[in-house]
Motif scaffolding. Sequence first.
Motif, PDB file in Angstrom:
ATOM      1  N   SER A 197       0.853  -1.186   0.000  1.00 54.70           N
ATOM      2  CA  SER A 197       0.000   0.000   0.000  1.00 54.70           C
ATOM      3  C   SER A 197       0.892   1.241   0.000  1.00 54.70           C
ATOM      4  CB  SER A 197      -0.900   0.005   1.230  1.00 54.70           C
ATOM      5  OG  SER A 197      -0.114   0.074   2.409  1.00 54.70           O
ATOM      6  N   HIS A 198       0.312   2.355  -0.423  1.00 52.64           N
ATOM      7  CA  HIS A 198       1.097   3.587  -0.503  1.00 52.64           C
ATOM      8  C   HIS A 198       0.352   4.770   0.107  1.00 52.64           C
ATOM      9  CE1 HIS A 198       2.567   7.331  -2.247  1.00 52.64           C
ATOM     10  NE2 HIS A 198       3.738   6.740  -2.321  1.00 52.64           N
ATOM     11  N   GLY A 199       0.935   5.320   1.195  1.00 50.50           N
ATOM     12  CA  GLY A 199       0.415   6.553   1.781  1.00 50.50           C
ATOM     13  C   GLY A 199       1.439   7.641   1.521  1.00 50.50           C
TER      14      GLY A 199
ATOM     15  N   ILE B  68       4.628  -2.835  -7.250  1.00 47.08           N
ATOM     16  CA  ILE B  68       3.373  -2.089  -7.413  1.00 47.08           C
ATOM     17  C   ILE B  68       2.966  -1.427  -6.097  1.00 47.08           C
ATOM     18  CG2 ILE B  68       0.930  -2.269  -8.047  1.00 47.08           C
ATOM     19  CD1 ILE B  68       1.695  -4.819  -9.645  1.00 47.08           C
ATOM     20  N   ALA B  69       2.761  -0.107  -6.149  1.00 48.45           N
ATOM     21  CA  ALA B  69       2.275   0.648  -4.992  1.00 48.45           C
ATOM     22  C   ALA B  69       0.776   0.862  -5.177  1.00 48.45           C
ATOM     23  CB  ALA B  69       3.001   1.986  -4.901  1.00 48.45           C
ATOM     24  N   VAL B  70       0.004   0.638  -4.109  1.00 50.74           N
ATOM     25  CA  VAL B  70      -1.455   0.679  -4.229  1.00 50.74           C
ATOM     26  C   VAL B  70      -2.033   1.763  -3.327  1.00 50.74           C
ATOM     27  CG1 VAL B  70      -3.540  -0.728  -4.258  1.00 50.74           C
ATOM     28  CG2 VAL B  70      -1.315  -1.830  -4.517  1.00 50.74           C
ATOM     29  N   GLU B  71      -2.879   2.615  -3.911  1.00 48.87           N
ATOM     30  CA  GLU B  71      -3.433   3.746  -3.159  1.00 48.87           C
ATOM     31  C   GLU B  71      -4.955   3.782  -3.308  1.00 48.87           C
ATOM     32  OE1 GLU B  71      -1.393   6.998  -5.051  1.00 48.87           O
ATOM     33  OE2 GLU B  71      -2.627   6.917  -6.842  1.00 48.87           O
ATOM     34  N   PRO B  72      -5.659   4.580  -2.478  1.00 51.08           N
ATOM     35  CA  PRO B  72      -7.109   4.711  -2.646  1.00 51.08           C
ATOM     36  C   PRO B  72      -7.428   5.661  -3.804  1.00 51.08           C
ATOM     37  CG  PRO B  72      -6.369   5.768  -0.581  1.00 51.08           C
ATOM     38  CD  PRO B  72      -5.151   5.341  -1.321  1.00 51.08           C
ATOM     39  N   ILE B  73      -8.504   5.380  -4.536  1.00 52.22           N
ATOM     40  CA  ILE B  73      -8.948   6.300  -5.592  1.00 52.22           C
ATOM     41  C   ILE B  73      -9.275   7.664  -4.972  1.00 52.22           C
ATOM     42  CG2 ILE B  73     -10.998   6.763  -7.036  1.00 52.22           C
ATOM     43  CD1 ILE B  73     -10.673   3.977  -8.192  1.00 52.22           C
ATOM     44  N   ALA B  74      -9.676   7.674  -3.688  1.00 51.95           N
ATOM     45  CA  ALA B  74     -10.018   8.931  -3.011  1.00 51.95           C
ATOM     46  C   ALA B  74      -8.797   9.828  -2.799  1.00 51.95           C
ATOM     47  CB  ALA B  74     -10.669   8.622  -1.658  1.00 51.95           C
ATOM     48  N   CYS B  75      -7.593   9.275  -2.849  1.00 52.74           N
ATOM     49  CA  CYS B  75      -6.371  10.064  -2.669  1.00 52.74           C
ATOM     50  C   CYS B  75      -5.321   9.546  -3.660  1.00 52.74           C
ATOM     51  CB  CYS B  75      -5.888   9.957  -1.218  1.00 52.74           C
ATOM     52  SG  CYS B  75      -4.551  11.107  -0.834  1.00 52.74           S
TER      53      CYS B  75
ATOM     54  N   GLY C  16      -4.238   6.218   6.986  1.00 52.76           N
ATOM     55  CA  GLY C  16      -2.806   6.307   6.723  1.00 52.76           C
ATOM     56  C   GLY C  16      -2.467   6.510   5.253  1.00 52.76           C
ATOM     57  N   LEU C  17      -3.471   6.430   4.381  1.00 56.07           N
ATOM     58  CA  LEU C  17      -3.210   6.632   2.950  1.00 56.07           C
ATOM     59  C   LEU C  17      -3.749   7.977   2.473  1.00 56.07           C
ATOM     60  CD1 LEU C  17      -4.030   3.049   1.509  1.00 56.07           C
ATOM     61  CD2 LEU C  17      -1.943   3.870   2.607  1.00 56.07           C
ATOM     62  N   ARG C  18      -4.122   8.847   3.417  1.00 60.25           N
ATOM     63  CA  ARG C  18      -4.722  10.127   3.039  1.00 60.25           C
ATOM     64  C   ARG C  18      -3.704  11.263   3.084  1.00 60.25           C
ATOM     65  NH1 ARG C  18      -8.552  11.857   6.650  1.00 60.25           N
ATOM     66  NH2 ARG C  18      -9.514  13.185   5.079  1.00 60.25           N
ATOM     67  N   TYR C  19      -2.611  11.123   2.375  1.00 57.98           N
ATOM     68  CA  TYR C  19      -1.607  12.189   2.338  1.00 57.98           C
ATOM     69  C   TYR C  19      -1.513  12.706   0.911  1.00 57.98           C
ATOM     70  CZ  TYR C  19       2.756  14.730   3.073  1.00 57.98           C
ATOM     71  OH  TYR C  19       3.703  15.720   3.133  1.00 57.98           O
ATOM     72  N   HIS C  20      -1.339  14.034   0.757  1.00 55.77           N
ATOM     73  CA  HIS C  20      -1.399  14.619  -0.591  1.00 55.77           C
ATOM     74  C   HIS C  20      -0.177  14.298  -1.446  1.00 55.77           C
ATOM     75  CE1 HIS C  20       0.992  17.694   1.564  1.00 55.77           C
ATOM     76  NE2 HIS C  20       1.570  17.856   0.391  1.00 55.77           N
ATOM     77  N   GLY C  21       0.947  13.959  -0.800  1.00 55.64           N
ATOM     78  CA  GLY C  21       2.200  13.767  -1.538  1.00 55.64           C
ATOM     79  C   GLY C  21       2.681  12.332  -1.510  1.00 55.64           C
TER      80      GLY C  21
END
Length: 436
Positions: free
Chosen positions: A262-264, A291-298, A338-343
Amino acid sequence: MTDTKITLPESEIPTHFYNIAPDLPTPLAPPLHPGTKKPIGPEDLAPIFPMGLIMQEVSQEPMIEIPSEVRDIYRLYRPSPVFRARALEEFLDTPAHIYYKSEHVSPVGSHKLNTAIVQAYMNKQEGVKRLATETGAGQWGSALACACKLMGLECMVYMVRASYEQKPYRRIMIRTYEAEVVASPSKLTAAGRAILAEDPHSPGSLGVAISEAVEDAAKRDDTKYALGSVLNHVLLHQTIIGQEAKQQMELAGEYPDIIIASHGGGSNFAGLAFPFLKDKLKGDRKQLRAIAVEPIACPTLTQGPREYDFGDVAESTPLMLMHTLGHRFIPPPVHAGGLRYHGSAPLVSHLLAAGLMEAEAYHQGEVFESALKFAQCEGTIPAPESAHAIHSTIRHALAARESGERKVILFNLSGHGHFDLGAYESFLNGTMDLMA
Ligand SMILES: *Cc1c(COP(=O)(O)O)cnc(C)c1O
């Protein structure tokens, strides 16, 4: 049958961190001063970080020794096991072999303690008495609070107000380790007071909490700032995950075709993937996919441009060249806090731009569906963040079934979900916004 749980003795705890910087095909772009916009040097960071960590941040040494005091604390939970997910493979009826590195076994339940211990130690070495930090979902705050207590430092945590109210247990954990925790925005800092003047009921954000913690550290002589992801030195510390996993995969007689995390901000991805990507950068293992995986929301990596941006809302941090959604972006309140970071970490952004890794993004509904499948097959309830890696793993294992290929997949179980049962409840009760 080969082992399901692949363990290493304490004597195999890595002795060095792996620094990917000198192995990169092109050098990393330097961070820029927030005022002058000129490249910064180590002295610019000295007010908020100890020199030992700053030197790691800019180091070109390929391997950096782990202090024995740090390795002694790692003995509490390291080396962490790698598991073969046999029941999940069977459930998916896939020829793929699925392995996971289990960082949830740390005392605080996530990989974040790996760097927190090093950061507390390096600060203590330089006479720092107190660390200030921010926390979103609470995982980093509880990890740093634990590390500070084990190292004999004081700790101050600015916790995003929305989480402070919704996640009382992480807050209680922080207090159990005798750290101080306040809801951010707080009245303790100018940055917090400015936000409260605009909106007394502000739910806060990670960017605001970072501004508060940096200000706290900058104005007190006895205090430095600590960050739980994104920076080079944080990613460096996490490479013990991948170094152990490499040995464990060797014991299993396999080498992964696909590595997933996962990616935050990029630290658990880097921690697992960088030691393997070292092989790819050296020209071996050219087929390896990371592969880094993130939420579509962020969707930082999949949709954010790569450009210089601030790490916080108050524009007080250096500018870093990274994939970013903009430092004012406030993501919708998905459960993977933990995945809700802009950068994204400059190192991870650099590797993505160089085509050495990939990124994927998913909706939280499908992610939780996969989280439940994993829990029902393997027993462990994953953190919502880690469930992003699980969902991607399941998709790749199903693709291997379609193509009939015996792929070897290794993913990072970055944390357990014991403090995220509210999120599981909303999924089970059907009240979750599945398309967020
Ligand atoms: C913080 C966190 C993440 C995301 O942060 P990274 O720096 O990208 O690793 C993922 N999983 C867990 C369990 C976390 O606590």
